[in-house]
Design a protein around this motif. Structure first.
Motif, PDB file in Angstrom:
ATOM      1  N   SER A 139      71.331   9.223-119.436  1.00 37.59           N
ATOM      2  CA  SER A 139      72.733   9.188-118.577  1.00 37.59           C
ATOM      3  C   SER A 139      72.312   8.976-117.128  1.00 37.59           C
ATOM      4  O   SER A 139      73.598   8.779-116.416  1.00 37.59           O
ATOM      5  CB  SER A 139      73.171  10.702-118.814  1.00 37.59           C
ATOM      6  OG  SER A 139      72.296  11.605-118.342  1.00 37.59           O
ATOM      7  N   VAL A 140      71.306   9.235-116.564  1.00 37.02           N
ATOM      8  CA  VAL A 140      71.048   8.801-115.266  1.00 37.02           C
ATOM      9  C   VAL A 140      70.303   7.275-114.947  1.00 37.02           C
ATOM     10  O   VAL A 140      69.062   7.158-115.268  1.00 37.02           O
ATOM     11  CB  VAL A 140      70.165   9.699-114.627  1.00 37.02           C
ATOM     12  CG1 VAL A 140      69.752   9.520-113.043  1.00 37.02           C
ATOM     13  CG2 VAL A 140      70.590  11.062-114.705  1.00 37.02           C
ATOM     14  N   PRO A 141      70.877   6.275-114.635  1.00 40.04           N
ATOM     15  CA  PRO A 141      70.308   5.016-114.436  1.00 40.04           C
ATOM     16  C   PRO A 141      69.396   4.766-113.194  1.00 40.04           C
ATOM     17  O   PRO A 141      69.434   5.716-112.222  1.00 40.04           O
ATOM     18  CB  PRO A 141      71.496   4.022-114.102  1.00 40.04           C
ATOM     19  CG  PRO A 141      72.651   4.883-113.463  1.00 40.04           C
ATOM     20  CD  PRO A 141      72.494   6.242-114.117  1.00 40.04           C
ATOM     21  N   PHE A 142      68.555   3.993-113.462  1.00 39.47           N
ATOM     22  CA  PHE A 142      67.337   3.876-112.361  1.00 39.47           C
ATOM     23  C   PHE A 142      68.234   3.396-110.995  1.00 39.47           C
ATOM     24  O   PHE A 142      67.691   3.862-109.970  1.00 39.47           O
ATOM     25  CB  PHE A 142      66.501   2.689-112.713  1.00 39.47           C
ATOM     26  CG  PHE A 142      65.399   3.300-113.745  1.00 39.47           C
ATOM     27  CD1 PHE A 142      65.546   4.610-114.269  1.00 39.47           C
ATOM     28  CD2 PHE A 142      64.447   2.536-114.188  1.00 39.47           C
ATOM     29  CE1 PHE A 142      64.611   5.128-115.073  1.00 39.47           C
ATOM     30  CE2 PHE A 142      63.561   2.818-115.359  1.00 39.47           C
ATOM     31  CZ  PHE A 142      63.545   4.096-115.553  1.00 39.47           C
ATOM     32  N   ALA A 143      69.118   2.664-111.249  1.00 38.06           N
ATOM     33  CA  ALA A 143      69.809   2.203-110.100  1.00 38.06           C
ATOM     34  C   ALA A 143      70.358   3.572-109.405  1.00 38.06           C
ATOM     35  O   ALA A 143      70.415   3.533-107.920  1.00 38.06           O
ATOM     36  CB  ALA A 143      70.982   1.279-110.402  1.00 38.06           C
ATOM     37  N   ALA A 144      70.649   4.417-109.851  1.00 36.67           N
ATOM     38  CA  ALA A 144      71.284   5.633-109.397  1.00 36.67           C
ATOM     39  C   ALA A 144      70.221   6.511-108.410  1.00 36.67           C
ATOM     40  O   ALA A 144      70.459   6.980-107.385  1.00 36.67           O
ATOM     41  CB  ALA A 144      71.933   6.599-110.275  1.00 36.67           C
ATOM     42  N   ILE A 145      69.084   6.250-109.103  1.00 40.31           N
ATOM     43  CA  ILE A 145      68.032   7.104-108.352  1.00 40.31           C
ATOM     44  C   ILE A 145      67.552   6.362-107.259  1.00 40.31           C
ATOM     45  O   ILE A 145      67.393   6.874-105.957  1.00 40.31           O
ATOM     46  CB  ILE A 145      66.798   7.177-109.451  1.00 40.31           C
ATOM     47  CG1 ILE A 145      67.087   8.131-110.517  1.00 40.31           C
ATOM     48  CG2 ILE A 145      65.599   7.711-108.553  1.00 40.31           C
ATOM     49  CD1 ILE A 145      66.086   8.103-111.540  1.00 40.31           C
ATOM     50  N   GLY A 146      67.770   5.103-107.171  1.00 43.16           N
ATOM     51  CA  GLY A 146      67.321   4.377-106.101  1.00 43.16           C
ATOM     52  C   GLY A 146      68.347   4.361-104.956  1.00 43.16           C
ATOM     53  O   GLY A 146      68.187   4.461-103.626  1.00 43.16           O
ATOM     54  N   LEU A 147      69.611   4.593-105.329  1.00 44.05           N
ATOM     55  CA  LEU A 147      70.710   4.602-104.486  1.00 44.05           C
ATOM     56  C   LEU A 147      70.685   6.024-103.756  1.00 44.05           C
ATOM     57  O   LEU A 147      71.029   6.047-102.665  1.00 44.05           O
ATOM     58  CB  LEU A 147      72.076   4.482-105.099  1.00 44.05           C
ATOM     59  CG  LEU A 147      73.406   4.613-104.185  1.00 44.05           C
ATOM     60  CD1 LEU A 147      73.434   3.631-103.089  1.00 44.05           C
ATOM     61  CD2 LEU A 147      74.521   4.528-104.958  1.00 44.05           C
ATOM     62  N   GLU A 148      70.203   6.949-104.323  1.00 41.59           N
ATOM     63  CA  GLU A 148      69.970   8.424-103.896  1.00 41.59           C
ATOM     64  C   GLU A 148      69.194   8.425-102.711  1.00 41.59           C
ATOM     65  O   GLU A 148      69.258   9.004-101.686  1.00 41.59           O
ATOM     66  CB  GLU A 148      69.883   9.346-104.981  1.00 41.59           C
ATOM     67  CG  GLU A 148      69.646  10.947-104.285  1.00 41.59           C
ATOM     68  CD  GLU A 148      71.016  11.400-103.923  1.00 41.59           C
ATOM     69  OE1 GLU A 148      70.977  12.131-102.974  1.00 41.59           O
ATOM     70  OE2 GLU A 148      71.932  10.968-104.486  1.00 41.59           O
ATOM     71  N   PHE A 149      67.927   7.741-103.101  1.00 41.98           N
ATOM     72  CA  PHE A 149      66.875   7.636-102.128  1.00 41.98           C
ATOM     73  C   PHE A 149      67.221   6.846-100.799  1.00 41.98           C
ATOM     74  O   PHE A 149      67.040   7.306 -99.662  1.00 41.98           O
ATOM     75  CB  PHE A 149      65.634   7.212-102.789  1.00 41.98           C
ATOM     76  CG  PHE A 149      64.404   7.143-101.851  1.00 41.98           C
ATOM     77  CD1 PHE A 149      63.731   7.998-101.439  1.00 41.98           C
ATOM     78  CD2 PHE A 149      64.352   5.730-101.003  1.00 41.98           C
ATOM     79  CE1 PHE A 149      62.953   8.199-100.395  1.00 41.98           C
ATOM     80  CE2 PHE A 149      63.233   5.714-100.127  1.00 41.98           C
ATOM     81  CZ  PHE A 149      62.379   7.010 -99.728  1.00 41.98           C
ATOM     82  N   SER A 150      68.006   5.769-101.154  1.00 39.44           N
ATOM     83  CA  SER A 150      68.433   4.917-100.027  1.00 39.44           C
ATOM     84  C   SER A 150      69.451   5.753 -99.160  1.00 39.44           C
ATOM     85  O   SER A 150      69.387   5.839 -97.725  1.00 39.44           O
ATOM     86  CB  SER A 150      69.258   3.664-100.582  1.00 39.44           C
ATOM     87  OG  SER A 150      68.174   3.049-101.170  1.00 39.44           O
ATOM     88  N   GLN A 151      70.412   6.627 -99.623  1.00 36.09           N
ATOM     89  CA  GLN A 151      71.114   7.550 -98.860  1.00 36.09           C
ATOM     90  C   GLN A 151      70.540   8.609 -98.210  1.00 36.09           C
ATOM     91  O   GLN A 151      70.742   8.935 -97.080  1.00 36.09           O
ATOM     92  CB  GLN A 151      72.169   7.949 -99.897  1.00 36.09           C
ATOM     93  CG  GLN A 151      73.335   6.914-100.506  1.00 36.09           C
ATOM     94  CD  GLN A 151      74.348   7.521-101.527  1.00 36.09           C
ATOM     95  OE1 GLN A 151      74.056   8.461-102.070  1.00 36.09           O
ATOM     96  NE2 GLN A 151      75.234   6.656-101.565  1.00 36.09           N
TER      97      GLN A 151
END
Length: 560
Positions: A139-151
């Motif tokens: 349910s958690v895509p890798f893109a969401a993890i990368g976006l969270e780190f960027s933010q």
């Protein structure tokens, strides 16, 4: 083993800073990043490196991604490297071992489409080689993890920039303090977890400070200066921008760095040596670089900056007679030095300015004498400023126009602005300005020497003159207005005619005996000897400050 490194690049991207680490400008850590991720992520193995700085998040399905990785990265994989031949325990061990060797901070294992659970041999390999392992649900895509780190990185960068701006303000306040070198090191130790020692060109310690936790809470550093002598010798003997690095087996000294303090001609004027237990972040290195730059400015100012004022002061202290009897060549040299000292390029007219507080006797500036001195230097664009018991004195090439005068008055000061003069006339110009200082203190108003009438009455000023008149003429002034005015007019006319009865009588249209009776009555009323030249002089000055006497004719009965 020591190393000589090139000067660090402080323009590198600043890392983010979390609230709990803001005071020390630390980078985003693995633990802080994991805490910001969705709760359905599970840490299957914690390698105990939650405080490690995290550089980036990198998805990769390569069997060996390490050639493309930097240390401190979070690697994400959907498990493709562990399918088919890669699914053995040995292949999993080799994969994890390569990641650990490359300095990877953690491995994120995504479930589906290849695996419903993290394979046991992957978990076992991470436990064996101490690599943090995180299970990521579908349910958690890798893109969401990368976006969270960027933010998180972006918000952290903004925090760091705000902190660096505040730190720079603190450093500038330290530079303007009474003990700038000590205050700079103290501020450095508060912002960055280091101990620091400042050495002069003679190899002696000039200042030191230490952060809490680096071997103590006081100003004593964790490495004795004697142990730092080899590094110090290399710093003082070298040239060009560089950093000397070393390590010592004492607390707070795993990483020791030395920075030379250089003049504009690359002469080494001193050195800053600091130590810490862990490498500094880019933001912390930026603070260190700022401190090094400010220390270089201070040491240049002390040793090689502003040469003209020091040369001028030395010449006049050792040969004060050179102003009056020096050769024309010598006088020209002194004039050039003076011009440079007041920020001019050519010799020209100068003015002496004296400042006193408007409200009360001079008190120490709350910001310290150095800041006050710099304030007057800036306003009058001169290095020739002295703090005095009454306030300050300055030599400036400015005419001190109304704009500058009002700016100084808004700061709570009043000025005596001297008249233009040349170098040899400065002592006399100072005395002329000093003679008006009491007038400024009494009246609370600034004054220009050019505007003053150079007489006793002019120098005394309205406020002091009115006080003198009230004191000397009190018995006369207390009478009825008509009688008071007639007596004062007779007295003023008589004093103006130097006590000549006939001349006074003619000027007033009175009989000489009437004048004599009036003067005798005044002498008795004032209880003064009007035959005394001093008494006459004081009364004449006092009468200049009694209004309504000009051109008046006393109404006194005429003799028959």
């Amino acid at each position: 083993m020591h190393q000589t490194l090139p000067a660090p690049d402080t323009s590198a991207r600043a890392p983010s800073v979390q609230p709990d680490a803001a005071d020390h400008l630390d980078a985003v850590t693995l633990g802080q990043f994991l805490a910001a991720l969705p709760r359905d992520l599970r840490v299957l193995h914690d390698a105990g490196n939650s405080s490690a700085p995290l550089r980036w998040v990198e998805p990769s399905e390569l069997e060996d991604p390490t050639p493309y990785l930097l240390d401190g990265e979070f690697v994400l994989t959907a498990g493709l490297p562990f399918l088919d031949d890669g699914g053995t325990k040995e292949r999993a061990e080799a994969y994890v071992r390569r990641l650990v060797g490359a300095g990877v901070a953690a491995l994120g294992f995504g479930l589906e489409p290849y695996f419903d659970d993290v394979p046991d041999h992957v978990l076992s390999a991470c436990q064996t080689h101490q690599l943090t392992l995180v299970q990521i649900p579908s349910s958690v895509p890798f893109a969401a993890i990368g976006l969270e780190f960027s933010q998180l990185l972006e918000s952290g960068n903004a925090r760091v920039f705000r902190q660096l701006a505040e730190t720079n303000r603190r450093l500038m306040r330290a530079v303007l303090s009474a003990r700038p070198e000590h205050e700079l090191l103290s501020e450095l130790a508060q912002q960055v977890p280091v101990w620091a020692q400042l050495f002069g060109a003679d190899g002696r310690v000039r200042a030191r400070a230490a952060a809490a936790g680096t071997g103590g809470t006081g100003p004593a550093a964790t490495v004795e200066p004697s142990a730092l002598q080899p590094m110090l010798k290399r710093l003082l003997a070298g040239n060009g921008p560089r950093v000397e690095a070393d390590s010592f087996p004492t607390d707070g000294s795993a990483f020791v760095f030395g920075h030379p303090l250089r003049s504009t001609k690359d002469a080494t004027l001193g050195a800053l040596i600091l130590g810490t237990d862990k490498p500094l972040t880019p933001a912390q290195n930026s603070v260190v670089s700022s401190v090094v730059g400010l220390l270089e400015l201070l040491v240049r100012q002390r040793t090689s900056g502003s040469l003209a004022p020091s040369q001028l002061a030395t010449a006049l202290l050792l040969r004060p007679e050179s102003l009056a009897s020096g050769s024309s060549r010598r006088l020209n040299v002194l004039r050039d030095l003076l011009a440079q000292s007041v920020s001019g390029t050519l010799s020209g007219a100068l003015r002496v300015v004296q400042g006193v507080r408007a409200d009360a006797a001079p008190t120490a500036s709350p910001d310290g004498p150095v800041r006050e001195l710099l304030q007057w230097r800036r306003l009058f664009d001169t290095k020739m400023v002295e703090l005095t018991e009454y306030g300050f004195a300055a030599v400036t090439r400015f005419k001190v126009d109304d704009t500058l005068l009002h700016e100084v008055e808004d700061l709570g000061w009043r000025l005596v602005v001297g008249d233009p003069t040349e170098m040899a006339g400065l002592p006399a110009a100072y005395q002329r300005a000093a003679s008006l200082r009491s007038r400024v203190q009494a009246s609370g108003e600034s004054v220009r020497v050019d505007d003053v009438t150079w007489s006793v009455a002019g120098l005394l000023g309205r406020s002091a003159g009115t006080m003198l008149a009230a004191r000397l003429l009190e018995p006369v002034l207390a009478q009825e207005p008509d009688r008071r005015n007639s007596q004062l007019i007779v007295l003023k006319s008589w004093l103006g005619e130097n006590g000549n009865w006939d001349a006074t009588a003619k000027a007033l249209g009175m009989h000489r005996n009437s004048v004599r009776r009036q003067i005798n009555a005044l002498a008795e009323l004032l209880a003064m000897d009007l035959g005394s030249a001093q008494v006459r002089a004081e009364l004449w000055i006092a009468l200049q400050y009694v209004d309504g006497l000009e051109g008046g004719v006393p109404q006194i009965p005429q003799d028959r």
